[in-house]
Scaffold this active site. Structure first.
Site, PDB file in Angstrom:
ATOM      1  N   ARG A  16      -2.176  15.636 -11.200  1.00 20.12           N
ATOM      2  CA  ARG A  16      -0.847  15.957 -10.676  1.00 20.12           C
ATOM      3  C   ARG A  16       0.168  14.822 -10.806  1.00 20.12           C
ATOM      4  O   ARG A  16       1.359  15.004 -10.603  1.00 20.12           O
ATOM      5  CB  ARG A  16      -0.972  16.394  -9.203  1.00 20.12           C
ATOM      6  N   LYS A  23      -4.607   7.642 -12.063  1.00 19.46           N
ATOM      7  CA  LYS A  23      -3.844   7.618 -10.809  1.00 19.46           C
ATOM      8  C   LYS A  23      -3.999   6.304 -10.050  1.00 19.46           C
ATOM      9  O   LYS A  23      -3.009   5.746  -9.556  1.00 19.46           O
ATOM     10  CB  LYS A  23      -4.282   8.781  -9.903  1.00 19.46           C
ATOM     11  N   THR A  79     -17.345  14.122  -6.768  1.00 21.87           N
ATOM     12  CA  THR A  79     -17.479  12.859  -6.025  1.00 21.87           C
ATOM     13  C   THR A  79     -18.956  12.490  -5.793  1.00 21.87           C
ATOM     14  O   THR A  79     -19.304  11.309  -5.807  1.00 21.87           O
ATOM     15  CB  THR A  79     -16.741  12.938  -4.680  1.00 21.87           C
ATOM     16  N   TYR A 366      23.266 -23.990 -19.102  1.00 20.26           N
ATOM     17  CA  TYR A 366      21.858 -23.747 -19.411  1.00 20.26           C
ATOM     18  C   TYR A 366      21.106 -25.068 -19.431  1.00 20.26           C
ATOM     19  O   TYR A 366      21.440 -25.969 -20.226  1.00 20.26           O
ATOM     20  CB  TYR A 366      21.682 -23.039 -20.770  1.00 20.26           C
ATOM     21  N   TYR A 387      15.807 -26.452 -28.135  1.00 24.71           N
ATOM     22  CA  TYR A 387      14.952 -25.718 -29.062  1.00 24.71           C
ATOM     23  C   TYR A 387      15.503 -25.876 -30.470  1.00 24.71           C
ATOM     24  O   TYR A 387      16.679 -25.588 -30.726  1.00 24.71           O
ATOM     25  CB  TYR A 387      14.964 -24.239 -28.645  1.00 24.71           C
ATOM     26  N   SER A 405      32.304 -31.547 -18.501  1.00 19.41           N
ATOM     27  CA  SER A 405      32.259 -30.124 -18.835  1.00 19.41           C
ATOM     28  C   SER A 405      32.087 -29.896 -20.327  1.00 19.41           C
ATOM     29  O   SER A 405      32.537 -30.690 -21.146  1.00 19.41           O
ATOM     30  CB  SER A 405      33.555 -29.443 -18.390  1.00 19.41           C
TER      31      SER A 405
HETATM   32  C1  UD1 Z   1     -11.986  14.745  -1.463  1.00 14.34           C
HETATM   33  C2  UD1 Z   1     -13.069  15.296  -0.527  1.00 14.34           C
HETATM   34  C3  UD1 Z   1     -12.385  16.025   0.626  1.00 14.34           C
HETATM   35  C4  UD1 Z   1     -11.465  15.095   1.351  1.00 14.34           C
HETATM   36  C5  UD1 Z   1     -10.448  14.453   0.384  1.00 14.34           C
HETATM   37  C6  UD1 Z   1      -9.713  13.365   1.092  1.00 14.34           C
HETATM   38  C7  UD1 Z   1     -15.017  15.817  -1.900  1.00 14.34           C
HETATM   39  C8  UD1 Z   1     -15.802  16.890  -2.545  1.00 14.34           C
HETATM   40  N1  UD1 Z   1     -13.924  16.192  -1.246  1.00 14.34           N
HETATM   41  O1  UD1 Z   1     -11.291  15.819  -2.045  1.00 14.34           O
HETATM   42  O2  UD1 Z   1     -13.364  16.506   1.517  1.00 14.34           O
HETATM   43  O3  UD1 Z   1     -10.762  15.784   2.373  1.00 14.34           O
HETATM   44  O4  UD1 Z   1     -11.126  13.872  -0.733  1.00 14.34           O
HETATM   45  O5  UD1 Z   1      -8.692  12.850   0.292  1.00 14.34           O
HETATM   46  O6  UD1 Z   1     -15.400  14.660  -1.972  1.00 14.34           O
HETATM   47  N2  UD1 Z   1     -13.585  10.969  -8.361  1.00 14.34           N
HETATM   48  C9  UD1 Z   1     -14.454  10.408  -9.263  1.00 14.34           C
HETATM   49  N3  UD1 Z   1     -15.237  11.225 -10.028  1.00 14.34           N
HETATM   50  C10 UD1 Z   1     -15.202  12.567  -9.928  1.00 14.34           C
HETATM   51  C11 UD1 Z   1     -14.317  13.146  -8.984  1.00 14.34           C
HETATM   52  C12 UD1 Z   1     -13.519  12.331  -8.224  1.00 14.34           C
HETATM   53  O7  UD1 Z   1     -14.508   9.184  -9.385  1.00 14.34           O
HETATM   54  O8  UD1 Z   1     -15.965  13.217 -10.654  1.00 14.34           O
HETATM   55  C13 UD1 Z   1     -12.743  10.092  -7.541  1.00 14.34           C
HETATM   56  C14 UD1 Z   1     -11.258  10.281  -7.812  1.00 14.34           C
HETATM   57  O9  UD1 Z   1     -10.822   9.362  -8.798  1.00 14.34           O
HETATM   58  C15 UD1 Z   1     -10.645   9.992  -6.453  1.00 14.34           C
HETATM   59  C16 UD1 Z   1     -11.729  10.361  -5.476  1.00 14.34           C
HETATM   60  O10 UD1 Z   1     -12.934  10.421  -6.183  1.00 14.34           O
HETATM   61  O11 UD1 Z   1     -10.337   8.622  -6.299  1.00 14.34           O
HETATM   62  C17 UD1 Z   1     -11.471  11.699  -4.750  1.00 14.34           C
HETATM   63  O12 UD1 Z   1     -11.399  12.729  -5.703  1.00 14.34           O
HETATM   64  P1  UD1 Z   1     -10.387  13.927  -5.521  1.00 14.34           P
HETATM   65  O13 UD1 Z   1     -10.560  14.820  -6.678  1.00 14.34           O
HETATM   66  O14 UD1 Z   1      -9.032  13.413  -5.235  1.00 14.34           O
HETATM   67  O15 UD1 Z   1     -11.000  14.645  -4.224  1.00 14.34           O
HETATM   68  P2  UD1 Z   1     -10.268  15.681  -3.294  1.00 14.34           P
HETATM   69  O16 UD1 Z   1     -10.248  16.989  -3.947  1.00 14.34           O
HETATM   70  O17 UD1 Z   1      -8.987  15.116  -2.829  1.00 14.34           O
HETATM   71 CA    CA Z   2      -7.593  13.270  -3.345  1.00 13.80          CA
END
Ligand code: UD1
Ligand code: CA
Length: 459
Positions: A16, A23, A79, A366, A387, A405
């Protein structure tokens, strides 16, 4: 040995943001978001900090740099999957791991410390930071049983209407028992609406294993703001900016218009200094007491002595002494060091110079690679020609000298002490102490001279 490790998830793209950059590398007050999270983890005592990278991962590593461990998540399968990537690094550790998401830059170290304390004192498998939101849309909901214990976290997309009505949400900040986490990871499945391995599912697994988890409710939900688009990014920066400005005001700094003043987190400012609007103070800048900074001034990685006044100017990587007066419209560039009571006036550019106490560079000048003694006066229009197109050369001007001056000082050249340089001179040779240096063509005067026009009128 029991340790407190930290794992920061930063592999996602952040669709987004509509950006080519991940991000977590978008800046808040001059620093990438991810850096704030890492700093908070370190300040809470976490070591090592392990960062999971994926989308544009090399860029993340290059930006954040050494001193941390990195693991790759080539495909972003959720995650829980991201945490699995650190399995080998965590396998030999006993103790706790703070799992954080790289997009929560406002998180405070104290909050993390508290989360760890609760985990240890209640002897639970994990603690989770929660908060309540009037509009919990998009967040995982915290499901509790009739005794009030957390039994599951349900993602928005998997929630039934009853669960959607819950306004206690998962902030994405956790403290896990490392070995309990690793065991639960083995049992994660992607059987959910998004087809992802959710880290949040480990809580249900813990409960099914008879392990306890505890929640810690955060009062100020702003602290876990996680910007998903650029509008939220601006709001997050606004919040951060106001928090910094309010801290400085509480410490005794006057900020005339806090909304229009941008000060980075690591800046320090002494008491009774006044910051006027339109001012940017960046990086590791230190400003002394009783200064007046601004309006419309930018200072980057510099030290500003007490009592100095700077208006409408830029100061980059310089060390300014006490009671200096700078601007309007001065440009002080890297490597410049000034002693007390120096004046840099309007339209002067100063690069890599050392300026002795009481010296004045009032206008249109300068100076580059120049060493100025004490109480030197530089006339308007003076240029150090430092320079030659290939190399930079040094100009030395000793104490109490006066540069007339519109002089050019062709470096390398040394002007002694108590020297006067006649206005309009182009100085190419050293001028010894106590002498006059003059290098300009002599004036001629032709008496009774008639201009062509005057001649025409006479005819
Ligand atoms: C997640 C939580 C949600 C919580 C919210 C809070 C899960 C499943 N959900 O949702 O419960 O309320 O955060 O902000 O955990 N990332 C990775 N690899 C991946 C996916 C994500 O490294 O495969 C990282 C992203 O870069 C980010 C973070 O994990 O920094 C969170 O991922 P994001 O997709 O933003 O999770 P949300 O849908 O916001
Ligand atoms: Ca998030």
């Amino acid at each position: 040995m029991a340790c407190l490790a930290s794992l920061v998830l930063a592999a996602g793209q952040g669709t987004r943001m509509k950006s080519r950059h991940p991000k977590v590398l978008h800046h808040l007050l001059g620093k990438p978001m991810l850096k704030y999270v890492i700093n908070a983890a370190q300040a809470a005592g976490a070591e090592p900090v392990i960062i999971v990278v994926g989308f544009e991962g090399q860029k993340v590593i290059d930006t954040i740099g050494t001193g941390h461990q990195y693991v790759w998540q080539k495909e972003q399968l959720g995650t829980g999957h991201a945490v699995m990537m650190a399995r080998e690094k965590l396998a030999d550790m006993a103790g706790e791991v703070l799992v954080l998401y790289g997009d929560t830059p406002l998180l405070k170290p104290e909050t993390l410390k508290q989360l760890v304390t609760i985990k240890r004192s209640q002897n639970v498998a994990a603690t989770i930071l929660t908060t309540t939101m009037n509009d919990p849309k998009g967040y995982g909901r915290i499901v509790r049983n009739t005794e009030g214990n957390i039994v599951a976290i349900i993602e928005e997309k998997d929630a039934n209407p009853e669960q959607k009505a819950i306004n206690e949400v998962n902030t994405g900040v956790y403290c896990f028992d490392i070995q309990a986490l690793l065991a639960a990871l083995d049992r994660l499945t992607p059987n959910n609406a998004q087809g992802e391995y959710y880290l949040t599912d480990v809580f249900e697994i813990f409960v099914s294993q008879g392990l306890k988890v505890a929640g810690m409710l955060l009062e100020d939900s702003q602290e876990v703001m996680g910007p998903n688009d650029r509008i939220q990014l601006a709001k997050t920066e606004e919040y951060l900016k106001m928090a910094i400005n309010e801290r400085l005001m509480a410490e005794g700094v006057t900020i005339v218009d806090p909304k229009f003043t941008y000060i980075d987190p690591e800046v320090t400012i002494g008491r009774d200094t006044i910051i006027l609007p339109g001012t940017f103070i960046n990086g590791k800048t230190t400003i002394g007491e009783n200064c007046v900074i601004g309006p419309h001034t930018r200072i980057v990685n510099s030290v500003i002595g007490a009592g100095t006044e700077i208006q409408f100017s830029q100061i980059i990587e310089a060390q300014i002494g006490i009671d200096n007066s700078i601007g309007p419209f001065a440009y002080i560039r890297p490597g410049t060091i000034s002693e007390a009571n120096v004046k840099f006036g309007d339209f002067v550019e100063i690069k890599n110079c050392s300026i002795g106490a009481g010296s004045k560079v009032p206008h249109l000048t300068y100076l580059g690679d120049t060493e100025l003694g004490k109480d030197v006066n530089i006339g308007a229009g003076t240029i150090t020609c430092n320079y030659d197109g290939v190399n930079k050369h040094k100009t030395i001007i000793k104490d109490n000298s006066f540069i007339g001056s519109n002089s050019n000082l062709v470096a390398p050249v040394t002007i002694g002490s108590n020297v006067t340089i006649a206005a309009g001179s182009t100085i190419t040779k050293d001028v010894p102490d106590g002498s006059l240096g003059i290098a300009r063509s002599r004036q001629e005067v032709r008496m009774n001279w008639k201009s062509p026009r005057q001649k025409q009128e006479q005819e």
